[in-house]
Design an enzyme around this catalytic site. Structure first.
Site, PDB file in Angstrom:
ATOM      1  N   ASP A 108       9.219  16.036  38.912  1.00 54.75           N
ATOM      2  CA  ASP A 108       9.029  14.824  39.710  1.00 54.75           C
ATOM      3  C   ASP A 108       7.694  14.845  40.445  1.00 54.75           C
ATOM      4  OD1 ASP A 108      11.334  13.501  39.039  1.00 54.75           O
ATOM      5  OD2 ASP A 108      12.505  14.247  40.719  1.00 54.75           O
ATOM      6  N   ASP A 266      24.833  21.333  44.109  1.00 53.27           N
ATOM      7  CA  ASP A 266      25.338  22.531  43.440  1.00 53.27           C
ATOM      8  C   ASP A 266      26.699  22.937  43.994  1.00 53.27           C
ATOM      9  OD1 ASP A 266      24.320  23.063  45.910  1.00 53.27           O
ATOM     10  OD2 ASP A 266      22.940  24.636  45.272  1.00 53.27           O
TER      11      ASP A 266
END
Length: 739
Positions: A108, A266
């Site tokens: 990104d 996560d």
């Protein structure tokens, strides 16, 4: 009234205010003891399961050589050019067949990290490694962080297994040879119930300063003891650490994929997998090296993000687990303490603030004093077990007994910094319980060599908090000015400076307000800790004098408790003092840069550059000031790809190292130059300096920052053998480079 258990266990409570203080103190102290008990149970589990760290490594199943499955390694990156090259090199050098390995960089980035990644990828492609850079079309709306990037690229995973790494996390050479067999049995058959294989962390910069020493020891406590205990005795109830693990692709899909509803994607996915009946494997003897944050602001930002994410996941998932009738009670309690473990910092803060008040009124008995101090003994025991149970990584740190003994002296540092983080952790807990904000920035790491010239931590936080929408809106508003003639450019720039351009105001002012609000919030957190430190220091000074003259035997426990107050006071002063200092220093540097820009803009040299508009060679052969609105409205990623594919082709420039400057050209207009620098992606490619070009050359002058570029892109001279990104110091006089 005197209790029947004796003076050693109770004191006289003469007033209702005394009763109120003792009850108020017992509530957080009891909860703190419960959290300490849960931590102690995990320590005992880890010691028993590893036979006091003498167990054999887990070998897993059988994966015959030549029959290895296809594996993808995904590396998440956002403006981390300082560390990404070493990570890509380590992933491409892993021991696995090259035709069964695919390395994907989920990028990104909006700065010069793009050039570094592309150069490294091209080098490994020439060596026969399948390596590619994946870019999503936009970062608008939800999923602007790592979770959104991984969710977009989940369909591009090749094979059934994917290893996840952050940009600063390098995998060991035998990483896949140890992890992939855990998905197979001894007959070579796939075990479909295994969804994750997780490895602990090692650290490349552990000896940088006391902050990294503390961070390493606190993280090792989680990996060596807590994760090990949960993996062996709690049916694999531990969470993915966000990096350094191998997932089964079907398991990710079964858990709903990467979600951006919380910051800790996560942690969220781990419990979704557990509820989908997948099992996890933990390899405690296979640490993978990464870099710790060496600055106080990056450290605080990381811990704040983790704690906020944990409580956001708790809001989303914890109640479903508790209401599940098939989940045993002991497992529910284990999950509860894991979800809310950071609440111990808030409880400790409340206890520390109440201790001087109770000591002043002599309300501490021997029992109450022992009950208060007991939770602090668990981290002491856990730290010792961690130091001697840690498996060294490939760097060999703390491999000898003498080095481990020396590390014991950092346990007081562990206490000091942990107590100093109490206020930040409390803010993070309330943020996670009340806010759905998932766009807290991720700090960039320094790396072994600073290839990308970031302005320390403030520039990194600014870049991480700047969304693509801000970039596109600013670029679109500036493109309106660059399409006009020279006279209209000047008038448009004048209107922008006076604040009469409504379109520009609408897109710029909210961004500035967001940065100002972020600064005020951070300053409030830092000053709150300093206020708490001053509060404890004043009480310490008063009670030391008062208790020194107190000769009553039943007041001794209260006097003893006073000696524990300096430790949290020192911790709060150190952590919050460094944080506020770094925050104000960054603010001053930013103001100095603005003043330097304004001074340069008003000098004669800056005014002379207004005469001729800036011109670029475009791919279709036409010349024009700057570049068109359609080209300028591209997102940073599309812009970089367009630049690489030839849609925008600036001509080479010649460097003169003797003068330290790039070749001169006709002077460019101020508005065009400002428009070019306003685009974050192009500003990164130019090394934070101003660019000017004519139809015959594209020159590079020092401009605002008065700094040379860290590196330049050199075109191929001998069949693309000598081209690529080179440091500025390696250039020859008159070297041809591309901006």
């Amino acid at each position: 009234m005197r209790s029947s258990v004796g003076e050693a266990f109770w004191v006289d409570l003469e007033t209702g205010y005394d009763w109120f203080l003792v009850i108020l103190f017992l509530i957080p102290t009891t909860l703190l003891n419960l959290y300490a008990t849960a931590k102690a149970v995990n320590i005992l589990r880890a010691l028993i399961s590893t036979r006091f760290f003498t167990d054999e490594p887990k070998e897993g199943g059988v994966v015959p050589r030549g029959e290895e499955p296809m594996v993808t390694i995904q590396i998440s990156c956002f403006n981390e050019g300082n560390v990404i090259e070493d990570t890509i090199n380590a992933a491409c050098e892993v021991d696995w067949p090259k035709d069964k390995l695919c390395v994907q960089i989920c990028d990104d980035s909006t700065d010069e990290s793009v050039m570094i990644i592309d150069a490294v990828i091209e080098r490994w492609r020439q060596r026969g490694v399948m390596c590619e850079r994946l870019v999503r079309p936009t970062r608008r709306g939800d999923g602007q962080q790592k979770d959104g990037c991984l969710a977009v690229h989940i369909d591009k995973i090749q094979g059934d297994f994917v290893a996840m790494f952050d940009a600063d996390h390098r995998c060991e050479h035998q990483f896949l040879r140890r992890c992939i067999p855990q998905f197979y049995d001894m007959e070579g058959n796939v075990q479909p119930q295994v969804g994750l294989v997780q490895c602990p962390w090692a650290y490349t910069n552990i000896h940088t300063n006391l902050l990294t020493e503390y961070d390493a020891l606190s993280l090792d406590t989680a990996f060596v003891l807590e994760q090990t205990g949960r993996a062996e005795f709690a049916l694999g109830i531990f969470s993915f650490n966000g990096t350094g693990g191998v997932w089964r692709k079907d398991a990710i899909r079964a858990g709903g994929g990467w979600s951006w509803e919380t910051i800790a994607e996560d942690f969220d996915l781990s419990y979704e997998e557990r509820m989908a009946q997948y099992e996890f494997v933990y390899l405690r003897d296979l640490p993978q090296p990464l870099e710790l944050p060496s600055g106080i602001r990056a450290h605080v930002q990381q811990k704040f993000r983790w704690t906020t994410g944990f409580f956001q996941v708790a809001r989303k998932t914890l109640w479903r687990i508790i209401r599940n009738p098939s989940t045993p009670m002991w497992l529910k309690s284990e999950v509860f303490f894991q979800f809310t473990g950071a609440a111990a910092f808030s409880l400790a803060l409340l206890v520390v603030l109440l201790v001087p008040i109770l000591s002043n009124r002599n309300l501490f008995s021997l029992f109450l004093a022992t009950y208060t101090v007991a939770p602090s003994l668990v981290p002491l025991f856990g730290g010792l077990c961690t130091i001697f149970g840690k498996v060294s990584g490939s760097d060999g740190q703390y491999r000898s007994v003498s080095s481990r003994l020396c590390r014991c002296f950092f346990i007081p540092t562990l206490y000091t910094f942990a107590l100093g983080m109490m206020v930040f952790e409390t803010f993070a807990m309330f943020e996670g319980l009340t806010s759905d904000d998932v766009n807290i920035g991720r700090g960039c790491k320094e790396g072994a060599s600073k290839r990308v010239d970031h302005d320390e931590e403030e520039s990194r936080s600014d870049m991480s908090s700047t969304t693509t929408d801000d970039i596109e809106m600013n670029a679109s508003s500036r493109s309106t000015r660059t399409r006009a003639s020279t006279s209209s450019q000047k008038s448009s720039a004048t209107r922008h400076n006076k604040g009469s351009n409504c379109e520009t105001q609408a897109c710029c002012f909210p961004k500035l307000n967001k940065k100002a609000q972020k600064f005020k919030r951070n300053l409030t957190k830092g000053l709150s800790g300093l206020v708490a430190a001053c509060y404890l220091s004043i009480w310490c000074a008063y009670l030391y004098v008062d208790k020194a003259r107190d000769r009553e035997p039943n007041h001794y426990p209260s006097a003893i408790m006073v000696f524990f107050l300096p430790l949290p006071a020192i911790g709060l002063f150190c952590v919050h003092g460094m944080f506020v200092w770094a925050l104000l220093r960054s603010k001053c540097k930013r103001r100095m840069r603005k003043r330097a820009y304004a001074k340069l803009r008003d000098t004669g040299e800056g005014k002379q550059r207004k005469k001729t508009p800036e011109v670029f060679h475009l791919s279709d052969g036409r010349d024009g000031p700057g570049f068109t609105s359609s080209e300028r409205a591209l997102s940073p990623h599309t812009f970089n790809e367009s630049h690489q594919n030839g849609h925008l082709s600036p001509t080479p420039s010649r460097c003169s190292k003797s003068s330290g400057k790039w070749s001169k050209s006709t002077r460019s207009s101020k508005s065009s130059r400002a428009g070019l620098q306003g685009h974050t992606s192009f500003r990164g490619l130019l090394g934070k300096s101003s660019a000017s070009a004519t139809s015959s050359e594209c020159s590079f002058v020092n401009g605002i920052s008065a700094r040379r570029p860290q590196y330049v892109l050199v075109p191929d001279r001998n069949g693309m053998q000598d081209g690529g990104i080179l440091p500025y110091g390696d250039l020859a006089d008159g070297e041809i480079v591309i901006l």
